[in-house]
Design an enzyme around this catalytic site. Structure first.
Site, PDB file in Angstrom:
ATOM      1  N   LYS A   1      79.845 -86.593   0.882  1.00 59.42           N
ATOM      2  CA  LYS A   1      80.337 -86.404   2.254  1.00 59.42           C
ATOM      3  C   LYS A   1      81.865 -86.505   2.303  1.00 59.42           C
ATOM      4  O   LYS A   1      82.530 -85.727   2.978  1.00 59.42           O
ATOM      5  CB  LYS A   1      79.750 -87.477   3.179  1.00 59.42           C
ATOM      6  CG  LYS A   1      78.239 -87.465   3.314  1.00 59.42           C
ATOM      7  CD  LYS A   1      77.779 -88.734   4.048  1.00 59.42           C
ATOM      8  CE  LYS A   1      76.310 -88.985   3.867  1.00 59.42           C
ATOM      9  NZ  LYS A   1      75.922 -90.365   4.266  1.00 59.42           N
TER      10      LYS A   1
ATOM     11  N   HIS B   1      64.401 -93.404  -7.367  1.00 62.28           N
ATOM     12  CA  HIS B   1      65.733 -93.622  -6.803  1.00 62.28           C
ATOM     13  C   HIS B   1      66.529 -94.747  -7.459  1.00 62.28           C
ATOM     14  O   HIS B   1      67.645 -95.033  -7.031  1.00 62.28           O
ATOM     15  CB  HIS B   1      65.642 -93.935  -5.310  1.00 62.28           C
ATOM     16  CG  HIS B   1      65.353 -92.734  -4.466  1.00 62.28           C
ATOM     17  ND1 HIS B   1      66.347 -91.934  -3.952  1.00 62.28           N
ATOM     18  CD2 HIS B   1      64.192 -92.187  -4.068  1.00 62.28           C
ATOM     19  CE1 HIS B   1      65.792 -90.950  -3.254  1.00 62.28           C
ATOM     20  NE2 HIS B   1      64.484 -91.080  -3.307  1.00 62.28           N
TER      21      HIS B   1
ATOM     22  N   LYS C   1      77.276-102.271  -6.062  1.00 66.24           N
ATOM     23  CA  LYS C   1      78.257-101.322  -5.518  1.00 66.24           C
ATOM     24  C   LYS C   1      79.692-101.874  -5.579  1.00 66.24           C
ATOM     25  O   LYS C   1      80.658-101.170  -5.355  1.00 66.24           O
ATOM     26  CB  LYS C   1      77.895-100.954  -4.082  1.00 66.24           C
ATOM     27  CG  LYS C   1      76.616-100.094  -3.959  1.00 66.24           C
ATOM     28  CD  LYS C   1      76.268 -99.856  -2.501  1.00 66.24           C
ATOM     29  CE  LYS C   1      74.970 -99.097  -2.278  1.00 66.24           C
ATOM     30  NZ  LYS C   1      75.119 -97.628  -2.407  1.00 66.24           N
TER      31      LYS C   1
ATOM     32  N   LYS D   1      79.362 -98.330   2.778  1.00 67.16           N
ATOM     33  CA  LYS D   1      78.020 -98.170   2.210  1.00 67.16           C
ATOM     34  C   LYS D   1      77.351 -99.523   2.314  1.00 67.16           C
ATOM     35  O   LYS D   1      78.019-100.517   2.649  1.00 67.16           O
ATOM     36  CB  LYS D   1      78.082 -97.703   0.751  1.00 67.16           C
ATOM     37  CG  LYS D   1      79.035 -98.537  -0.127  1.00 67.16           C
ATOM     38  CD  LYS D   1      79.164 -97.980  -1.535  1.00 67.16           C
ATOM     39  CE  LYS D   1      80.058 -96.771  -1.654  1.00 67.16           C
ATOM     40  NZ  LYS D   1      79.455 -95.656  -2.369  1.00 67.16           N
ATOM     41  N   ARG D   2      76.041 -99.609   2.049  1.00 63.02           N
ATOM     42  CA  ARG D   2      75.404-100.912   2.067  1.00 63.02           C
ATOM     43  C   ARG D   2      76.160-101.887   1.151  1.00 63.02           C
ATOM     44  O   ARG D   2      76.678-101.490   0.102  1.00 63.02           O
ATOM     45  CB  ARG D   2      73.932-100.790   1.626  1.00 63.02           C
ATOM     46  CG  ARG D   2      73.063-100.148   2.690  1.00 63.02           C
ATOM     47  CD  ARG D   2      73.041-100.959   3.971  1.00 63.02           C
ATOM     48  NE  ARG D   2      72.337-102.187   3.796  1.00 63.02           N
ATOM     49  CZ  ARG D   2      71.112-102.447   4.252  1.00 63.02           C
ATOM     50  NH1 ARG D   2      70.460-101.538   4.953  1.00 63.02           N
ATOM     51  NH2 ARG D   2      70.529-103.613   4.033  1.00 63.02           N
TER      52      ARG D   2
ATOM     53  N   THR E   1      75.414 -90.455  -2.050  1.00 63.93           N
ATOM     54  CA  THR E   1      75.583 -89.228  -1.268  1.00 63.93           C
ATOM     55  C   THR E   1      76.835 -89.308  -0.411  1.00 63.93           C
ATOM     56  O   THR E   1      77.367 -88.277  -0.008  1.00 63.93           O
ATOM     57  CB  THR E   1      74.367 -88.957  -0.351  1.00 63.93           C
ATOM     58  OG1 THR E   1      74.050 -90.154   0.363  1.00 63.93           O
ATOM     59  CG2 THR E   1      73.172 -88.492  -1.168  1.00 63.93           C
TER      60      THR E   1
HETATM   61  C1  PLP Z   1      75.469 -91.363   3.500  1.00 60.58           C
HETATM   62  C2  PLP Z   1      75.169 -92.686   4.041  1.00 60.58           C
HETATM   63  C3  PLP Z   1      74.814 -93.737   3.200  1.00 60.58           C
HETATM   64  C4  PLP Z   1      74.771 -93.601   1.697  1.00 60.58           C
HETATM   65  O1  PLP Z   1      76.002 -94.024   1.176  1.00 60.58           O
HETATM   66  P1  PLP Z   1      76.235 -94.277  -0.390  1.00 60.58           P
HETATM   67  O2  PLP Z   1      77.683 -94.548  -0.486  1.00 60.58           O
HETATM   68  O3  PLP Z   1      75.842 -93.017  -1.083  1.00 60.58           O
HETATM   69  O4  PLP Z   1      75.397 -95.442  -0.752  1.00 60.58           O
HETATM   70  C5  PLP Z   1      74.546 -94.972   3.750  1.00 60.58           C
HETATM   71  N1  PLP Z   1      74.616 -95.164   5.076  1.00 60.58           N
HETATM   72  C6  PLP Z   1      74.968 -94.177   5.929  1.00 60.58           C
HETATM   73  C7  PLP Z   1      75.051 -94.474   7.390  1.00 60.58           C
HETATM   74  C8  PLP Z   1      75.254 -92.914   5.444  1.00 60.58           C
HETATM   75  O5  PLP Z   1      75.584 -91.933   6.293  1.00 60.58           O
END
Ligand code: PLP
Length: 845
Positions: free
Chosen positions: A694, A386, A585, A579-580, A690
């Site tokens: 979405k 990953h 990022k 995101k985190r 991911t």
């Molecule tokens: C999809 C999702 C992530 C992943 O987000 P990235 O932008 O791809 O790092 C992290 N936290 C939650 C709650 C998510 O639904």
């Protein structure tokens, strides 16, 4: 065992009309048929299970009663599904993941059982509001971010595709911490998600698996064979208790299983200590055992070598393998057939000890020869990488592991020895190669490189997006490609489940698409979304599409008001980055860009300011509690928001909000409401992402770097429908090298931002000095300065394009129409075909 013989099963299959045969389970949908039936059961649960009366039934009780009613149905189907798998003796997949970021279960269960309308009717008749009841459920936050959410999407797709696939993980008492923002700072509080019980789990208190730690290894003579063998003894023992979470597939009666382990002390507690009056000590042993599954480690993409974490890993791996092996032994097949019955996927290196544990079971307990055992092991496992970031790669100190698991350390040394002997044969006298690929890093202290062990113990290794898979082949694992050949290294680009991330998160868009396409088959056959392209000039449709987006933005505006008390105008552009929080990022680049925009607006003459497109900037995400820089970024976002949102000159032209406690249920509200979402990692650092998928699936466009799955999203939706900027992965190394030699140029726009920060406009500069210095002084590892101008330029392109309403909506439709590839159903098909060699439980039509 069940009463069915294989012949009877064949007869059942033959009786299913060919059209329905893609799932045995479609044969008879065993869900609620009428609202009456559901209401009766609901009332029954209120009065007996909850011991309450309908007169004092609040939303919490209603949530519990409804969940228990659905659970009843799920359990019956879950039992039948498992019996069916057993009879079929089909090969099974076990997905080992230390994280499953499931979110809420109730809404998802209603959708997957296809009874949401019926539930709505019943709940309404009973005097409740279904939306309110859904909101009562706490998120199952047993994960940090993308990796854990991927595992959750995969179990949904496995069940939906009728694959015999289980998840194995840990039942943490505390999931990912809850985040509050106090004076602009992140404050963590524990997430005791089981507070009101959990109707979605089935405690299997009878399934108790002993797991051992510490102790020592002796060589003894086997009484049966007369040969020497290793005996691990003198251990501390804890018990793993199984908790099963039924995973319903969408429109199939197939219900799969997610088995999570909880640690418990053995019942043999230290009576001697107790009798000697050392009561505290005899109890504290018990508490130690329970601490193993107490809490999820809150690090995302970061390795921290804590002993308790290694204990969690072994506890989980040992219990899961014991369970898998026990199930296999019931089939009376030969050991050599194990890999034809079992595939095990390692989600990152967290479960790598499973490789060692299976070898130990086969050699030490079952008495197989080393080579025969090793062949079985390597045919069973496969490994998903990953990340390529060094700080995220697991390296356990040899001494730590050897103390906790002395026999496993011996086995790792043997695995390494035999591996290096083979490499030496293949590449004689390349000693540098041997030391580069050795599992044991000859550092001080010595470390075990878990990724190398995972590669050596697996038959396939995959990355999670094309760019990332290419990077692992050419950088961190290139020596292993030389040794094993290209075909061992493959790619499976990540995906998301369209049931949760389209139908559940965005019922309005899902309905509109269903109406337009004449069916909702796109939820399981996502290529059908492509048909939306036929309506690209349908004015009325485009208007409806735009209305749905507006409604979703209003829904998010309400959430923002509730959480932050800031009013945002849903007619303005929503620019979202959730995101985190991580330096790679680059939320820091986002907020610097916002400051720059603010300064530009301020320096525009008042009568000309309306040339700026009004924009709402939304940022959210958790920082690991020990991650100093990430916490500073959160503070800066909040401080900048305070200044800008309260600047009377600015009004609606710019708003900045930080959404606290980003989690799956918030993501379900946020993702449908973006016009733009930002996925702006330094090229080469984000393996896939991911949330990019979405957002685009929900009709939002991306502002992104050429990184992770953004590359493939661009290929699918077309370059005109995504806003890319920044340096490419192939340039990153050279740029970093230059920076280290002091060759770094801060663009004027960024200088302006730094000057403003120094002035104290957003609070004491000391607070943010480290964020600025990491760019100006410490080599700008994440290339913020290099990408800043191109970032701002991309935003100004967006501002122009957004004003062309017709063009923008068309882009949005085209994006959704071309997102079919990013369904996690497609991922599961690829893994099944190329890696696991498993099939759905019945004939495909
Ligand atoms: C999809 C999702 C992530 C992943 O987000 P990235 O932008 O791809 O790092 C992290 N936290 C939650 C709650 C998510 O639904």
């Amino acid at each position: 065992m069940t009463g069915f013989t294989p012949t009877e099963i064949k007869n059942i299959d033959a009786a299913i009309p060919v059209k329905c045969r893609n799932s045995w389970a479609n044969h008879s949908i065993k869900s609620f048929q009428t609202a009456d039936e559901l209401e009766t059961r609901f009332i029954n649960h209120v009065e007996t299970t909850l011991a309450r009366s309908m007169y004092n039934c609040d939303d919490l009780a209603a949530y519990q009663a409804l969940s228990n009613s659905l659970r009843d149905k799920l359990i019956l189907q879950w039992n039948k599904t498992q019996q069916f798998y057993t009879i079929k003796e089909s090969k099974r997949l076990y997905y080992l993941s230390l994280e499953f970021l499931m979110g809420r279960a109730l809404d998802n269960a209603m959708i997957n059982l296809d009874i949401k309308d019926l539930c709505n009717k019943s709940i309404d008749e009973l005097g409740f509001n279904l939306e309110d009841i859904i909101e009562v459920e706490p998120d199952a936050g047993l994960g940090n971010g993308g990796l854990g959410r991927l595992a959750a999407c995969f179990v949904d797709s496995l069940a939906t595709g009728n694959y015999p696939g289980w998840g194995y993980g840990l039942r943490y008492n505390y999931g990912i911490f809850a985040q509050k923002i106090i004076n602009g700072y992140q404050v963590e509080s524990p997430d005791y998600w089981l507070k009101f019980g959990n109707p979605w789990e089935i405690p299997r208190l009878e399934i108790q698996i002993p797991v051992d730690f510490y102790g020592s290894v002796n060589t003894v003579i086997d009484s049966k064979t007369g040969k020497e063998k290793k005996q691990w003894s003198g251990c501390e023992r804890v018990l793993a208790i199984a908790y099963d979470f039924p995973v319903p597939g969408f429109r199939t009666n197939n219900v799969n299983n997610l088995r999570l382990w909880s640690s418990q002390p053995t019942t043999e507690f230290d009576f001697q200590k107790f009798n000697e009056g050392d009561y505290d000590d005899s109890v504290s042993e018990q508490q130690k055992a329970e601490s193993i599954t107490a809490v999820l480690y809150p690090n995302d993409n970061f390795y921290q070598g804590k002993e308790l974490r290694l204990k969690q890993q072994y506890f989980w791996v040992a219990a899961s393998l014991h369970d898998i092996v026990r199930r296999f032994l019931k089939t009376s097949k030969k050991w050599s057939e194990f890999p034809d019955q079992v595939a095990i996927q390692l989600n990152d290196t967290h479960p790598t000890l499973a490789v060692v544990e299976l070898q130990r079971i086969l050699v030490d307990i079952e008495g197989l020869e080393w080579n025969e055992a090793w062949d079985i092991v390597t045919r069973t496992f496969s490994y998903t990488n990953h990340t390529v970031m060094q700080e995220a790669l697991e390296k356990w100190p040899v001494d730590l592991l050897g103390n906790l698991l002395p026999r496993h350390l011996e086995i790792i040394y043997d695995i390494n020895l035999f591996f290096l002997q083979n490499v030496e044969k293949q590449f004689p006298s390349d000693r540098a190669l041997l030391s580069r690929v050795s599992i044991v890093e000859e550092s001080n202290p010595k470390n075990l490189r878990m990724a190398y062990l995972a590669i050596i113990g697996s038959h396939k290794v995959n990355g999670v997006a094309e760019l990332h898979s290419e990077l692992i082949r050419t950088t961190i694992f290139k020596d292993f490609v030389k040794i094993y050949g290209e075909q061992k290294f493959t790619n499976v680009t990540n995906g998301v489940t369209f049931r949760r991330w389209l139908k559940q998160a965005n019922p309005k868009l899902s309905s509109l698409i269903t109406k337009k396409l004449g069916s909702d088959d796109f939820l399981t056959a996502p290529v059908l979304l492509k048909k939306l392209e036929a309506f690209i000039d349908d004015k009325e449709f485009l208007q409806e599409w735009d209305n749905v987006k507006l409604e979703n933005k209003k829904r998010l505006a309400l959430l923002i008001k509730k959480l932050t008390n800031v009013d945002v105008n849903p007619h303005n552009l929503f620019d979202v980055q959730v995101k985190r929080i991580h330096e790679y990022k680059r939320q820091q680049m986002n907020i610097f860009g916002i400051i720059w925009r603010y300064l530009q607006i301020k320096s525009t003459p008042v009568d000309k300011r309306n040339k700026w497109l009004p924009k709402v900037c939304i940022i959210g995400g958790k920082a690991a509690p020990g991650y100093y820089a990430a916490k500073k970024i959160i503070k800066l976002v909040n401080s900048v928001g305070d200044v800008i949102n309260n600047d009377p000159e600015i009004g609606d032209l710019l708003k900045v909000v930080f959404i606290p406690d980003y989690n799956v249920s918030k993501a379900e509200v946020i993702c449908p409401a973006s016009d733009i979402s930002e996925h702006i990692s330094t090229a080469g650092t984000e393996a896939s992402g991911t949330s990019n998928m979405k957002f685009v699936l929900n009709g939002g466009l991306i502002l992104g770097t050429v990184d992770g799955a953004n590359v493939e999203i661009t290929r699918e939706v077309g370059e005109d429908n995504i806003f890319l900027f920044g340096n490419l992965a192939e340039d990153v190394e050279d740029l970093r090298y230059d920076h280290q030699l002091g060759r770094i140029e801060i663009p004027d726009a960024l200088k302006l931002v730094f000057t403003e920060l120094e002035k104290g406009t957003f609070g004491n500069f000391d607070e943010y000095r480290s964020l600025v210095d990491s760019i100006r002084v410490h080599g700008d590892y994440y290339l913020v300065a290099d990408d800043f101008e191109s970032f701002i330029e991309a935003q100004s392109t967006i501002d122009k394009e957004f004003l062309n309403r017709d063009g923008w909506i068309k882009k949005s439709v085209l994006c959704v129409a071309n997102m079919g590839f990013f369904s996690s159903d497609r991922c599961i098909e690829e893994y099944s075909e190329n890696i696991w060699n498993i099939e759905p439980v019945s004939e495909q039509v």
